[in-house]
Design an enzyme around this catalytic site. Structure first.
Site, short mmCIF file in Angstrom:
data_model
loop_
_atom_site.label_atom_id
_atom_site.label_comp_id
_atom_site.label_asym_id
_atom_site.label_seq_id
_atom_site.Cartn_x
_atom_site.Cartn_y
_atom_site.Cartn_z
N GLY A 1 0.83 -1.21 0.00
CA GLY A 1 0.00 0.00 0.00
C GLY A 1 0.85 1.26 0.00
O GLY A 1 0.44 2.31 0.48
N GLY B 1 -0.45 4.61 -1.31
CA GLY B 1 -1.60 5.21 -0.61
C GLY B 1 -1.18 6.30 0.36
O GLY B 1 0.01 6.59 0.55
N ASP C 1 -1.31 6.43 3.75
CA ASP C 1 -0.52 6.00 4.91
C ASP C 1 0.83 5.43 4.50
O ASP C 1 1.84 5.63 5.18
CB ASP C 1 -1.28 4.92 5.71
CG ASP C 1 -2.51 5.48 6.39
OD1 ASP C 1 -2.84 6.66 6.17
OD2 ASP C 1 -3.15 4.73 7.15
N ALA D 1 -5.09 -2.19 0.71
CA ALA D 1 -6.51 -2.55 0.83
C ALA D 1 -7.30 -1.88 -0.27
O ALA D 1 -6.87 -0.86 -0.83
CB ALA D 1 -7.07 -2.09 2.18
N GLN D 2 -8.45 -2.46 -0.59
CA GLN D 2 -9.50 -1.69 -1.26
C GLN D 2 -10.15 -0.99 -0.07
O GLN D 2 -10.90 -1.61 0.69
CB GLN D 2 -10.46 -2.61 -2.02
CG GLN D 2 -11.46 -1.90 -2.91
CD GLN D 2 -12.30 -0.84 -2.23
OE1 GLN D 2 -11.96 0.36 -2.21
NE2 GLN D 2 -13.40 -1.23 -1.62
N SER E 1 -9.24 -1.45 11.31
CA SER E 1 -10.01 -0.21 11.13
C SER E 1 -11.16 -0.08 12.13
O SER E 1 -11.82 -1.06 12.47
CB SER E 1 -10.60 -0.21 9.72
OG SER E 1 -11.61 0.77 9.59
N GLU F 1 -13.87 0.98 11.35
CA GLU F 1 -15.06 0.58 10.59
C GLU F 1 -15.53 -0.82 11.05
O GLU F 1 -16.71 -1.14 10.92
CB GLU F 1 -14.72 0.59 9.09
CG GLU F 1 -15.83 0.23 8.13
CD GLU F 1 -16.91 1.29 7.94
OE1 GLU F 1 -16.71 2.45 8.34
OE2 GLU F 1 -17.98 0.93 7.41
N TYR G 1 -16.42 -4.05 3.27
CA TYR G 1 -15.06 -3.64 3.65
C TYR G 1 -14.78 -4.04 5.10
O TYR G 1 -13.74 -4.62 5.42
CB TYR G 1 -14.90 -2.12 3.47
CG TYR G 1 -13.68 -1.52 4.13
CD1 TYR G 1 -12.43 -1.61 3.53
CD2 TYR G 1 -13.77 -0.86 5.36
CE1 TYR G 1 -11.30 -1.05 4.15
CE2 TYR G 1 -12.66 -0.30 5.98
CZ TYR G 1 -11.42 -0.40 5.36
OH TYR G 1 -10.32 0.15 5.97
N HIS H 1 -8.28 8.83 9.58
CA HIS H 1 -7.18 9.80 9.60
C HIS H 1 -6.98 10.35 8.20
O HIS H 1 -7.06 9.63 7.21
CB HIS H 1 -5.91 9.20 10.20
CG HIS H 1 -5.58 7.84 9.68
ND1 HIS H 1 -6.18 6.69 10.15
CD2 HIS H 1 -4.71 7.45 8.73
CE1 HIS H 1 -5.69 5.65 9.51
NE2 HIS H 1 -4.80 6.09 8.64
N ARG I 1 -4.70 12.66 1.47
CA ARG I 1 -5.93 11.85 1.48
C ARG I 1 -6.53 11.79 0.07
O ARG I 1 -6.56 12.80 -0.66
CB ARG I 1 -6.92 12.51 2.44
CG ARG I 1 -8.19 11.74 2.69
CD ARG I 1 -7.94 10.37 3.22
NE ARG I 1 -8.96 9.93 4.17
CZ ARG I 1 -9.25 8.66 4.40
NH1 ARG I 1 -8.62 7.70 3.73
NH2 ARG I 1 -10.15 8.33 5.30
#
Ligand code: NAP
Ligand code: GDD
Length: 346
Positions: free
Chosen positions: A7, A10, A12, A82-83, A125, A127, A155, A185, A190
């Site tokens: 990743g 991305g 992060d 990740a997606q 996460s 989530e 997800y 975050h 982002r």
């Protein structure tokens, strides 16, 4: 020290690479093949001879095995791939599962099969909590490491599977594997389809349009979808649910927590958050005020397209464990984060 980061392209991944390179690590970043260049966030690292970019895809186990065989002297592996878009996961659940869930298992199983003794970090996460929370003695809702997981999206289901895989591989095979349960975050890096950056991008583009239209007072002419000055028009900001609460922190702070987890003698799971929560409407209010845009109600359209089949209504973390055991603290509150994002885009 040598680290692999999946990743890497991305948000992060790029911040973590900066941090590890500052600490004099050798960093191997794994990026999947794409028809266009996806390396904007790590362009500044291209001339750093301690940084190497390699091709790989965590949903393909042979790709993972090749990466590990070619880097068998690695000390730390950070799985940030990740997606990662929740709304997309409702539209592409199987793909999300393959990358976000199975991808983590591919990495852990390859570590076992190749008898690797590197330390492992998994990007779990908030989530995963879905509609679950606990209530403290003051009657306030929060989530911490003990809160039940009740995933509300494909997800989150994939992240829960990966999270449990980390625990099981830690217990069953003695892998030094830790999960950071990170709350939202954000920051200048982002992606533009996440709500904070979507709002910030719109504000900055709108301000530029006002300047180009030579208009210093707010235009009050609006159609259903557009803001109008003379013959020029600008599309309104289209958003979904503004009532959800999120605990937003700064990505640059959060990658420090990832690194600290991996440095601990004993692997474990940690919540990383600010402990404060705001609605999307609050974020809009703070951002519009900072940008000096009044009458914002006329500039936003609530569009059902951006509602999700299932929502996570309330996230507010309690990171007492990370504070106590890692000595980690968030440095940015929401006001400071909003300013950072708007100033960077401007
Ligand atoms: P992001 O900006 O969406 O980055 C995701 C990265 O994963 C990108 O580099 C992407 O590559 C890569 N990737 C996707 N599929 C892949 C595959 N099959 N093989 C290899 N790489 C693949 O996400 P982020 O905000 O940096 O988040 C990093 C991690 O933390 C993610 O796992 C996310 O789910 C998790 N997380 C994020 C937050 C948050 O608020 N940011 C909070 C909790 C957890 P491309 O550039 O090619 O797409
Ligand atoms: N993306 C988006 N776009 N979200 C919107 C919009 C919109 O136009 N309008 C309202 N929202 C609401 C969403 O319904 C959600 O309640 C909230 O804004 C935040 O959405 P996102 O910014 O997409 O983030 P997220 O909370 O769904 O997921 C992020 O945080 C998770 C940690 O809790 C991602 O970074 C995940 O990868 C991460 O795991």
């Amino acid at each position: 020290m040598k680290a692999i980061i999946t990743g890497i392209t991305g948000q992060d991944g790029s911040h973590l690479a900066d941090l590890l390179l500052e600490k004099n690590y050798e960093v191997v970043g794994v990026a999947r093949r794409c028809s266009v260049d996806t390396t904007q966030r790590i362009k500044h690292l291209s001339s750093n001879n301690k940084f190497k970019l390699i091709e790989g895809d965590i949903s393909d186990v042979s790709s993972v095995i090749n990466i590990f065989k070619n880097n068998d002297d690695v000390d730390e592996i950070y799985n940030l791939a990740a997606q990662s878009h929740v709304a997309t996961s409702f539209k592409q659940p199987a793909l999300t599962w393959d990358i976000t869930g199975k991808g983590c298992m591919n990495l852990l199983q390859a570590m076992v099969d190749l008898d690797m003794d590197a330390k492992f970090y998994q990007a779990s996460s908030s989530e995963m909590f879905g509609s679950s929370y606990d209530v403290n003695e003051h009657g306030e809702k929060y989530q911490n490491e003990e809160t039940k997981l009740m995933p509300n999206s494909p997800y989150a289901i994939a992240k829960c599977a990966a999270h449990h895989a980390v625990r099981i591989y830690r217990d069953a095979y003695g892998i030094h594997a830790s999960s950071g349960i990170l709350f939202n975050h954000e920051g200048p890096r982002r992606g533009e389809t996440f709500v904070t950056q979507k709002i910030v991008k719109w504000i900055v583009d709108f301000k530029k349009w006002l300047i180009e239209s030579d208009h210093d007072t707010f235009p009050i002419d609006t159609t259903e979808d557009h803001i109008v000055i003379h013959k020029s028009s600008f599309p309104k900001l289209r958003l979904g649910n503004l009532k959800a609460f999120r605990d937003w922190g700064y990505a640059g702070d959060y990658v420090e927590a990832m690194w600290l987890m991996v440095q601990q003698q004993t692997p474990d799971d940690y919540v990383v958050c600010t402990g404060t929560t705001h609605t999307i409407q609050d974020f809009i209010d703070i951002a519009f005020q900072y940008a000096g845009i009044s009458e914002f109600k006329k500039t936003i359209v609530i569009d059902p397209e951006f509602y999700r089949p299932c929502e996570v209504d309330y996230l507010r973390g309690d990171c007492s464990k990370a504070k106590d055991k890692l000595g980690w603290e968030p440095k940015y509150n929401l006001e400071r984060l909003v300013k950072l994002m708007i100033d960077a885009k401007l």
